[in-house]
Design an enzyme around this catalytic site. Structure first.
Site, PDB file in Angstrom:
ATOM      1  N   HIS A  97       6.236   8.151   7.274  1.00 25.85           N
ATOM      2  CA  HIS A  97       6.079   6.744   7.626  1.00 25.85           C
ATOM      3  C   HIS A  97       5.447   6.622   9.010  1.00 25.85           C
ATOM      4  O   HIS A  97       5.681   7.449   9.898  1.00 25.85           O
ATOM      5  CB  HIS A  97       7.436   6.046   7.601  1.00 25.85           C
ATOM      6  CG  HIS A  97       7.336   4.549   7.677  1.00 25.85           C
ATOM      7  ND1 HIS A  97       7.144   3.881   8.866  1.00 25.85           N
ATOM      8  CD2 HIS A  97       7.377   3.604   6.715  1.00 25.85           C
ATOM      9  CE1 HIS A  97       7.080   2.581   8.628  1.00 25.85           C
ATOM     10  NE2 HIS A  97       7.212   2.378   7.332  1.00 25.85           N
ATOM     11  N   GLU A 169       0.247   2.254   3.282  1.00 27.74           N
ATOM     12  CA  GLU A 169       0.805   1.233   4.157  1.00 27.74           C
ATOM     13  C   GLU A 169      -0.055   1.130   5.416  1.00 27.74           C
ATOM     14  O   GLU A 169       0.148   1.879   6.372  1.00 27.74           O
ATOM     15  CB  GLU A 169       2.241   1.594   4.553  1.00 27.74           C
ATOM     16  CG  GLU A 169       3.211   1.661   3.394  1.00 27.74           C
ATOM     17  CD  GLU A 169       4.641   1.757   3.876  1.00 27.74           C
ATOM     18  OE1 GLU A 169       5.444   0.885   3.504  1.00 27.74           O
ATOM     19  OE2 GLU A 169       4.959   2.683   4.639  1.00 27.74           O
ATOM     20  N   GLY A 175       5.701  -4.348   9.478  1.00 21.79           N
ATOM     21  CA  GLY A 175       6.637  -4.857  10.475  1.00 21.79           C
ATOM     22  C   GLY A 175       6.644  -6.365  10.599  1.00 21.79           C
ATOM     23  O   GLY A 175       5.867  -7.087   9.978  1.00 21.79           O
ATOM     24  N   SER A 213       4.081  -5.593   4.617  1.00 24.73           N
ATOM     25  CA  SER A 213       4.296  -7.046   4.579  1.00 24.73           C
ATOM     26  C   SER A 213       4.172  -7.613   3.161  1.00 24.73           C
ATOM     27  O   SER A 213       3.646  -8.716   2.961  1.00 24.73           O
ATOM     28  CB  SER A 213       3.337  -7.765   5.537  1.00 24.73           C
ATOM     29  OG  SER A 213       3.579  -7.379   6.878  1.00 24.73           O
TER      30      SER A 213
END
Length: 258
Positions: A97, A169, A175, A213
């Site tokens: 990640h 991502e 975030g 998101s």
């Protein structure tokens, strides 16, 4: 054979044991997640991993860990081994990640070691890749993402590729203050990945999920993209009702109900 559409979430550093139990109780009883056209998953913090695995053991929902070390044991204070992840009952391990890469200095080579260790212990690696806003502005988005994929998958056999998941991502979309990618943005990168990534031993493309998101407003447009194999959701799924709402909307556009 029906190829399920993946829908899941990572809780990141959130939820006590009690909160995790309440969340899992809703997922356990959700008939939607028993639809063979869906594959639900949840990735709790390690403190709750055993409890979540037990709570969802007799459900079709898979459970994953948020990270692991590549070694089976050793002097790695604060780390968790592949054997420990398996011992908790997990099926999946999230690797690479962008928060791990940026805040904990994880390199592409380290992620490759973790991918191979996960596969050797029967875990399904969920490999996160994505470009920064700066890389995107410089026209190097695809180069960056494909580099991450190629290094992460280095030395992985075609047979083992059948157990690999990729999550695209874009860092700029992740975030609380992320800018959601449009379906056009996501589709463009997913097509690049489909063209460039190796196929499995069965000749199937690697499943590439979209994350960044994802929310109830954009999930249908993202799920409708034929190259998108699933949705990896953040805060919009930190309540179980949010995960189920997005799963329902995705299924409606991806696999229309009879």
């Amino acid at each position: 054979m029906t190829i399920p559409f993946w829908v899941g979430t990572s809780w990141k550093m959130n939820k006590t044991l009690g909160e995790a139990a309440d969340y899992c109780a809703v997922l356990h009883d959700a008939e939607l997640l028993r639809d063979p056209r869906l594959q639900g998953f949840v990735i709790p913090p390690f403190t709750a991993l055993s409890e979540v695995c037990r709570a969802l053991a007799d459900s079709p929902v898979m459970v994953g860990a948020q990270n692991m070390h590549w070694a089976d044991a050793g002097a790695y204070t604060g780390e968790v081994s592949p054997l420990m992840v398996r011992d908790c009952g997990a099926d999946i391990v999230e690797l690479g990640h962008s928060e791990r890469r940026e805040s904990f200095n994880e390199t592409d080579v380290a992620i490759n070691r973790k991918v191979k260790a996960a596969l050797a212990k029967g875990l399904r690696p969920l490999i996160c890749v994505g470009e920064t806003a700066e890389e995107r502005a410089l026209g190097a988005a695809a180069d960056s993402v494909l580099r991450q994929c190629r290094i992460a998958l280095g030395g992985v056999s075609a047979e083992d590729l059948e157990r690999v998941l990729i999550a695209y991502e874009p860092v700029w979309a992740i975030g609380e203050h992320g800018t959601p990618a449009t379906a056009e943005d996501a589709g463009w990168m997913h097509r690049r990945l489909r063209e460039a990534l190796p196929t499995t031993g069965q000749g199937e493309p690697l499943p590439v999920l979209y994350g960044g998101s994802v929310n109830p407003d954009n999930c249908a447009a993202l799920a409708a993209l034929p190259e998108v194999a699933g949705l990896f959701i953040g805060r919009s799924a930190w309540r179980p009702e949010g995960l189920l709402r997005i799963a329902e909307r995705a299924l409606e556009v991806r696999r229309p109900l009879a």
